[in-house]
Design an enzyme around this catalytic site. Structure first.
Site, PDB file in Angstrom:
ATOM      1  N   TYR A   1       0.854  -1.207   0.000  1.00 27.75           N
ATOM      2  CA  TYR A   1       0.000   0.000   0.000  1.00 27.75           C
ATOM      3  C   TYR A   1       0.882   1.246   0.000  1.00 27.75           C
ATOM      4  O   TYR A   1       0.685   2.167  -0.796  1.00 27.75           O
ATOM      5  CB  TYR A   1      -0.916  -0.020   1.230  1.00 27.75           C
TER       6      TYR A   1
ATOM      7  N   LYS B   1       1.268   4.156  -3.028  1.00 26.84           N
ATOM      8  CA  LYS B   1       1.016   5.590  -2.815  1.00 26.84           C
ATOM      9  C   LYS B   1       2.271   6.414  -3.096  1.00 26.84           C
ATOM     10  O   LYS B   1       2.202   7.533  -3.586  1.00 26.84           O
ATOM     11  CB  LYS B   1       0.522   5.823  -1.383  1.00 26.84           C
TER      12      LYS B   1
HETATM   13  N1  NAD Z   1      -8.321   6.682   5.835  1.00 25.06           N
HETATM   14  C1  NAD Z   1      -7.027   6.965   5.901  1.00 25.06           C
HETATM   15  O1  NAD Z   1      -6.395   6.998   6.991  1.00 25.06           O
HETATM   16  C2  NAD Z   1      -6.260   7.310   4.648  1.00 25.06           C
HETATM   17  C3  NAD Z   1      -4.967   7.792   4.794  1.00 25.06           C
HETATM   18  C4  NAD Z   1      -4.235   8.109   3.664  1.00 25.06           C
HETATM   19  C5  NAD Z   1      -4.816   7.948   2.417  1.00 25.06           C
HETATM   20  N2  NAD Z   1      -6.086   7.467   2.304  1.00 25.06           N
HETATM   21  C6  NAD Z   1      -6.633   7.330   0.963  1.00 25.06           C
HETATM   22  O2  NAD Z   1      -7.800   8.093   0.864  1.00 25.06           O
HETATM   23  C7  NAD Z   1      -8.633   7.553  -0.179  1.00 25.06           C
HETATM   24  C8  NAD Z   1     -10.032   7.395   0.343  1.00 25.06           C
HETATM   25  O3  NAD Z   1     -10.005   6.409   1.378  1.00 25.06           O
HETATM   26  P1  NAD Z   1     -11.018   6.404   2.612  1.00 25.06           P
HETATM   27  O4  NAD Z   1     -10.202   6.485   3.826  1.00 25.06           O
HETATM   28  O5  NAD Z   1     -12.114   7.370   2.372  1.00 25.06           O
HETATM   29  O6  NAD Z   1     -11.517   4.882   2.521  1.00 25.06           O
HETATM   30  P2  NAD Z   1     -12.934   4.240   2.244  1.00 25.06           P
HETATM   31  O7  NAD Z   1     -12.695   2.786   2.270  1.00 25.06           O
HETATM   32  O8  NAD Z   1     -13.937   4.822   3.146  1.00 25.06           O
HETATM   33  O9  NAD Z   1     -13.261   4.707   0.737  1.00 25.06           O
HETATM   34  C9  NAD Z   1     -12.583   4.200  -0.361  1.00 25.06           C
HETATM   35  C10 NAD Z   1     -13.565   4.066  -1.513  1.00 25.06           C
HETATM   36  O10 NAD Z   1     -12.842   3.596  -2.668  1.00 25.06           O
HETATM   37  C11 NAD Z   1     -13.670   2.672  -3.335  1.00 25.06           C
HETATM   38  N3  NAD Z   1     -12.923   1.704  -4.143  1.00 25.06           N
HETATM   39  C12 NAD Z   1     -12.071   0.738  -3.698  1.00 25.06           C
HETATM   40  N4  NAD Z   1     -11.688  -0.037  -4.718  1.00 25.06           N
HETATM   41  C13 NAD Z   1     -12.284   0.441  -5.830  1.00 25.06           C
HETATM   42  C14 NAD Z   1     -12.302   0.036  -7.186  1.00 25.06           C
HETATM   43  N5  NAD Z   1     -11.640  -1.054  -7.611  1.00 25.06           N
HETATM   44  N6  NAD Z   1     -13.030   0.758  -8.074  1.00 25.06           N
HETATM   45  C15 NAD Z   1     -13.737   1.840  -7.647  1.00 25.06           C
HETATM   46  N7  NAD Z   1     -13.779   2.266  -6.369  1.00 25.06           N
HETATM   47  C16 NAD Z   1     -13.071   1.558  -5.481  1.00 25.06           C
HETATM   48  C17 NAD Z   1     -14.386   1.926  -2.203  1.00 25.06           C
HETATM   49  O11 NAD Z   1     -15.545   1.243  -2.656  1.00 25.06           O
HETATM   50  C18 NAD Z   1     -14.670   3.047  -1.222  1.00 25.06           C
HETATM   51  O12 NAD Z   1     -15.945   3.626  -1.434  1.00 25.06           O
HETATM   52  C19 NAD Z   1      -7.962   6.250  -0.591  1.00 25.06           C
HETATM   53  O13 NAD Z   1      -7.189   6.456  -1.757  1.00 25.06           O
HETATM   54  C20 NAD Z   1      -7.059   5.933   0.572  1.00 25.06           C
HETATM   55  O14 NAD Z   1      -5.978   5.104   0.217  1.00 25.06           O
HETATM   56  C21 NAD Z   1      -6.825   7.149   3.389  1.00 25.06           C
END
Ligand code: NAD
Length: 261
Positions: free
Chosen positions: A155, A159
């Site tokens: 992961y 990123k």
């Molecule tokens: N939550 C954290 O601490 C955090 C930290 C750093 C980065 N991020 C990044 O932020 C972004 C949003 O994450 P979040 O925390 O809101 O998580 P989340 O799981 O709530 O939302 C992620 C969304 O991406 C969608 N998704 C996953 N695989 C997919 C695919 N193959 N096709 C289409 N959609 C897909 C999921 O269905 C989900 O709705 C992501 O890129 C995640 O890596 C999150």
């Protein structure tokens, strides 16, 4: 570049990963501002697409073009996953990059085009460089072979590759030359469904506090990240491109200190 032909002058933004967490918060924010949002996700969105495959991304772009008449003002490539190392590579890097590439022609028809990707503060970790380089070389076969033994560090590498892709692409003719801003946001730990299990587990949570300390306010909420994504999608945000802005409560200072220039 031609001016946006949308008769009402309302900006149209495509948000991926829109059904949950940060993506959903961004959709709500843009909607509250009176902007038009095209929400994309695996399920629970108006455009349903699996962005882990090239075909899924192509079908998404086709549907977005049909709905918008071929003009998009901003894209937030935000979909991401920690589900498996392979999916992390396929969705977080290849899915995001393909989404941005596929929608770029639609952005060129906006009068103020903006693109932003959701990277992560996980880029600080000393993750596998070979995996990130395979991604950046567009070598999906090698990337998928390297990912499984890395576990969760795949992961971080996905990123890191995404953030580096943004840095490399932003000043090129395709992006800066076409007047399209291309930036990334690097969230720290955000209270969303993705992180809920780790936050709820005291051992995992203690590990997070050690590896990614957030002295300014603690864990973020989805709304905090959405505000910054919206800053990067706004027409009023000018002359900023190729930036990776960490929204991490100070974690980057902890990792990198001040010796970054
Ligand atoms: N939550 C954290 O601490 C955090 C930290 C750093 C980065 N991020 C990044 O932020 C972004 C949003 O994450 P979040 O925390 O809101 O998580 P989340 O799981 O709530 O939302 C992620 C969304 O991406 C969608 N998704 C996953 N695989 C997919 C695919 N193959 N096709 C289409 N959609 C897909 C999921 O269905 C989900 O709705 C992501 O890129 C995640 O890596 C999150």
């Amino acid at each position: 570049m031609t001016a946006s032909p949308q008769p009402d002058g309302v900006r149209t933004t495509v948000v991926t990963g829109a059904a949950s967490g940060i993506g959903r918060a961004l959709c709500e924010l843009l909607d509250a501002r009176g902007e038009r949002v095209i929400d994309v996700d695996l399920h629970g969105a108006s455009v349903v697409a699996d962005l882990s495959t090239g075909q899924g991304v192509a079908a998404m772009a086709e549907e977005v073009a049909r709905r918008t008449g071929g003009v998009v003002d901003a894209v937030a490539a935000n979909a991401g996953t920690t589900a498996t190392p392979e999916l992390a590579v396929l969705v977080n890097y290849f899915g995001a990059v393909r989404t941005l590439d596929a929608l770029r022609p639609l952005l060129t028809r906006s009068s103020a085009p903006r693109a932003v990707a959701t990277a992560s503060s996980a880029v600080f970790y000393d993750s596998d460089r070979a995996l990130a380089e395979a991604c950046l070389a567009d070598d999906e076969v090698t990337a998928l072979a390297l990912a499984p033994p890395l576990g969760q560090m795949a992961y971080a590498a996905s990123k890191r590759a995404l953030a580096r892709w943004v840095r490399r692409q932003a000043p090129t003719a395709n992006w800066a030359g076409a007047g399209i801003a291309l930036n990334a946001v690097g969230p720290g730990i955000v209270e969303t469904p993705m992180m809920a299990p780790m936050i709820a587990d005291p051992v995992a949570s203690a590990g997070l506090a050690k590896s990614l300390p957030m002295p300014f306010g603690g864990y973020a909420r989805a709304e905090h990240i959405a505000q910054v994504l919206a800053f990067f999608t706004a027409a009023t945000t000018e002359r900023i491109t190729g930036q990776v802005l960490f929204v991490d409560g100070g974690a980057h200072c902890h990792h990198a200190g001040d010796d970054i220039w």
